[in-house]
Structures are given as structure tokens and as C-alpha cells.
Design an enzyme around this catalytic site. Sequence first.
Site, PDB file in Angstrom:
ATOM      1  N   SER A   1     -26.075   3.696  38.776  1.00  0.00           N
ATOM      2  CA  SER A   1     -24.816   4.016  38.254  1.00  0.00           C
ATOM      3  C   SER A   1     -25.018   4.773  36.849  1.00  0.00           C
ATOM      4  O   SER A   1     -26.128   4.102  36.242  1.00  0.00           O
ATOM      5  CB  SER A   1     -23.734   3.159  38.361  1.00  0.00           C
ATOM      6  OG  SER A   1     -22.617   3.604  37.705  1.00  0.00           O
TER       7      SER A   1
ATOM      8  N   SER B   1     -26.104  -1.103  22.777  1.00  0.00           N
ATOM      9  CA  SER B   1     -24.909  -0.337  22.515  1.00  0.00           C
ATOM     10  C   SER B   1     -24.428  -0.017  21.003  1.00  0.00           C
ATOM     11  O   SER B   1     -24.808  -0.945  20.457  1.00  0.00           O
ATOM     12  CB  SER B   1     -23.757  -0.822  23.307  1.00  0.00           C
ATOM     13  OG  SER B   1     -22.575  -0.417  22.997  1.00  0.00           O
TER      14      SER B   1
ATOM     15  N   TYR C   1     -19.606  -8.161  25.145  1.00  0.00           N
ATOM     16  CA  TYR C   1     -20.446  -7.270  25.356  1.00  0.00           C
ATOM     17  C   TYR C   1     -21.235  -6.781  24.029  1.00  0.00           C
ATOM     18  O   TYR C   1     -22.583  -6.901  24.128  1.00  0.00           O
ATOM     19  CB  TYR C   1     -19.698  -5.824  25.902  1.00  0.00           C
ATOM     20  CG  TYR C   1     -20.895  -4.917  26.288  1.00  0.00           C
ATOM     21  CD1 TYR C   1     -21.389  -4.717  27.547  1.00  0.00           C
ATOM     22  CD2 TYR C   1     -21.104  -3.783  25.292  1.00  0.00           C
ATOM     23  CE1 TYR C   1     -22.152  -3.721  28.161  1.00  0.00           C
ATOM     24  CE2 TYR C   1     -21.826  -2.666  25.799  1.00  0.00           C
ATOM     25  CZ  TYR C   1     -22.504  -2.621  27.220  1.00  0.00           C
ATOM     26  OH  TYR C   1     -23.244  -1.582  27.463  1.00  0.00           O
TER      27      TYR C   1
ATOM     28  N   LYS D   1     -25.204  -7.414  22.842  1.00  0.00           N
ATOM     29  CA  LYS D   1     -25.973  -6.310  22.532  1.00  0.00           C
ATOM     30  C   LYS D   1     -26.682  -6.574  21.124  1.00  0.00           C
ATOM     31  O   LYS D   1     -27.804  -6.139  20.852  1.00  0.00           O
ATOM     32  CB  LYS D   1     -25.295  -4.927  22.677  1.00  0.00           C
ATOM     33  CG  LYS D   1     -24.734  -4.449  24.081  1.00  0.00           C
ATOM     34  CD  LYS D   1     -26.018  -4.341  25.021  1.00  0.00           C
ATOM     35  CE  LYS D   1     -25.698  -3.727  26.397  1.00  0.00           C
ATOM     36  NZ  LYS D   1     -26.740  -3.627  27.160  1.00  0.00           N
TER      37      LYS D   1
ATOM     38  N   THR E   1     -20.052   7.339  31.371  1.00  0.00           N
ATOM     39  CA  THR E   1     -20.475   6.520  32.296  1.00  0.00           C
ATOM     40  C   THR E   1     -19.344   6.157  33.200  1.00  0.00           C
ATOM     41  O   THR E   1     -18.241   5.808  32.596  1.00  0.00           O
ATOM     42  CB  THR E   1     -21.292   5.729  32.056  1.00  0.00           C
ATOM     43  OG1 THR E   1     -20.947   4.531  31.336  1.00  0.00           O
ATOM     44  CG2 THR E   1     -22.615   6.066  31.106  1.00  0.00           C
TER      45      THR E   1
END
Length: 318
Positions: free
Chosen positions: A57, A177, A203, A207, A238
Site C-alpha cells: 500500500s 514521519s 505514531y 517515529k 496515502t
Amino acid sequence: MTLRPVARALDTALDRAVVPGFSRIGYAVRRRLPTWPADPAVGSLAGRHVAVTGATSGLGVATARQLSELGAHVHLVVRNADKAVAVAADLPGPSTTWVCDLGDLDSVRDCARRIVADGLELHALVHNAGAMPPERTESPQGHELSMSLHVLGPVLLTDLLLPALTAHEGRVVLVTSGGMYAQKLPVDDPEYVSGEYSGATAYARSKRAQVELLPVLTTRWAADGVAVYAMHPGWASTPGVTESLPTFDKVVGPILRDADAGADTTTWLVATTPRARGGGLWMDRRERPTAYLGRNSPSSDERRRLWEWVASALDVTP
């Protein structure tokens, strides 16, 4: 030559302004500057093997295709083999699929064992797999999933694949990110046990951990001839962004980069010759600061403490 200092200043200004630098605007402008590095040569990865995690993906698909177009045999490291069938069919070159859940350390060990047993000589390993669980979720080993998937799994997989990565000055790319700029290194609570859980914060914290472990990982893997990089793709459109950050996607959607632009620097780091200096955070083919004005920059002691937690969780020698 007189334009190069001006071009670098413009590049830096875009970076510091965040929105234009991280968006499709920054990518489009930088590609036209005289400081933009040359593209990898046609066929530069012919005969080379490159593994890409999370290759079904978004950025993973784009990365796999770009590497395949340069001649690489791409190894798709994925959780769902069925989803990899369509990706593999669209690649112009050969590919192999390996089933592995990067968030499950037992699955990582099993996948690494199978790859090493196959006798592969990997040119590069791209850690692209990622997720943003909306609620606190634990891995099979009891670790907070974001940290397990983005930090523990990649470190362990690389450690175990070192025998396969040393043949061609191996390269390891951690896809990080820009969200990490807003977070401190969570040394006191890496498992996100305290406070109200936020998937986006978890998240970004994981990162930040990726980036701040670069000095440790550079030293750890240098003896095996392996260089490690963190790659910030900018703000890219995305499926993961659309699903996990719908408000952000709606507001910023018109200026988000496409997946090819987001994957560009990963492909460049893997394919460029000579190999770029390892150990840094990269975006748009240039090494970038890991913090601005010292904001959220950890101390060396905090990095050490995080690494000791990682080593303990993985049961490896720190």
C-alpha cells in the site's frame, strides 16, 4: 555555481516554513534547483536484491515499483500474501514475497531465519511498514503496537539480516514521519501506559524514537558495513493518511504529495552511487535537522535510556 548558495538557502527556507517544504510545493521547487542531486542511473540496481516492508500500500507500493524500474529484484515483506499478488504483477522486474508481521517479534525472527537460509545477498532493506491504531493495542509480546511495529521490529529484523546485508555495502532506510518533530523522546513511558492514548501521538513518538536511535544504530551496524538512514517523505497522500488522519487529509489534501514523490528519496538513498553518508534524517535528497532550535531534541542520556529499553525488549546485547 553562483546560484547554488541561493538554491540551498531557498531549500532551507522551504524546510523551516514546514507547509511549503513538506507539501508537493517543496518537492516541485527543489527538483528544479541546481542543488538537486542527479537521478540514479538507468539499471543501477540490476542484479541487486532489495527488501521492502509494508509493500502492499501507499509508499511501499511506490517504492517497490521505483526500485524494480531500476533493475532490482524486489522482496515484498508483507503481512498479507494475497495483497502482494497484485503488487508483484505490476512490477516490471522479478520479485519474491515474504510473509512477516513487523509488529510481532516472533514473526520477525521467523522471517529473518527464512531469508538468511535462502542465501540472499541484500543490497538494501527498506522499513516502510506502518500503522496508526486508534486505540492502545499491544503486540503478541505485550509491547505497545506503534513502538513494536516502527522501532522494535525494524531493529530486530535488521540485526538478524546482517549476514545477508554485508555483501554490497548494505543500506537500511527507516521511513519516518514529520509528525516526530512535535514529540519528545518518550524515555519515561515508551509503552504509552500513562495518560490518555492518542494514535497520532503514539505514531509520532515511535517515529521520534526511530530518528533518535540513528547514532546508536549507525555505530551498531557500521562494523558490518551497513549504513542506516531515516527518510521523511514529506506530506504524502496515502491510504493510511486518508484512513487515520481524515481531517488532516481533507484540509491539506490539495497540496499533499503523491506516493511517488514521497518514495523518491528512499529510492535515491538505495540506488545512488557513491553511497550517501549514513546516520542522518533525509528528505528530498538532502540531510535535514532532526529538531528545530533544539525543540524536542533529547540528551545523549535520554537516547541511551531508550536504546537500553529497546535492547531489553529484544533481548539483544546493548
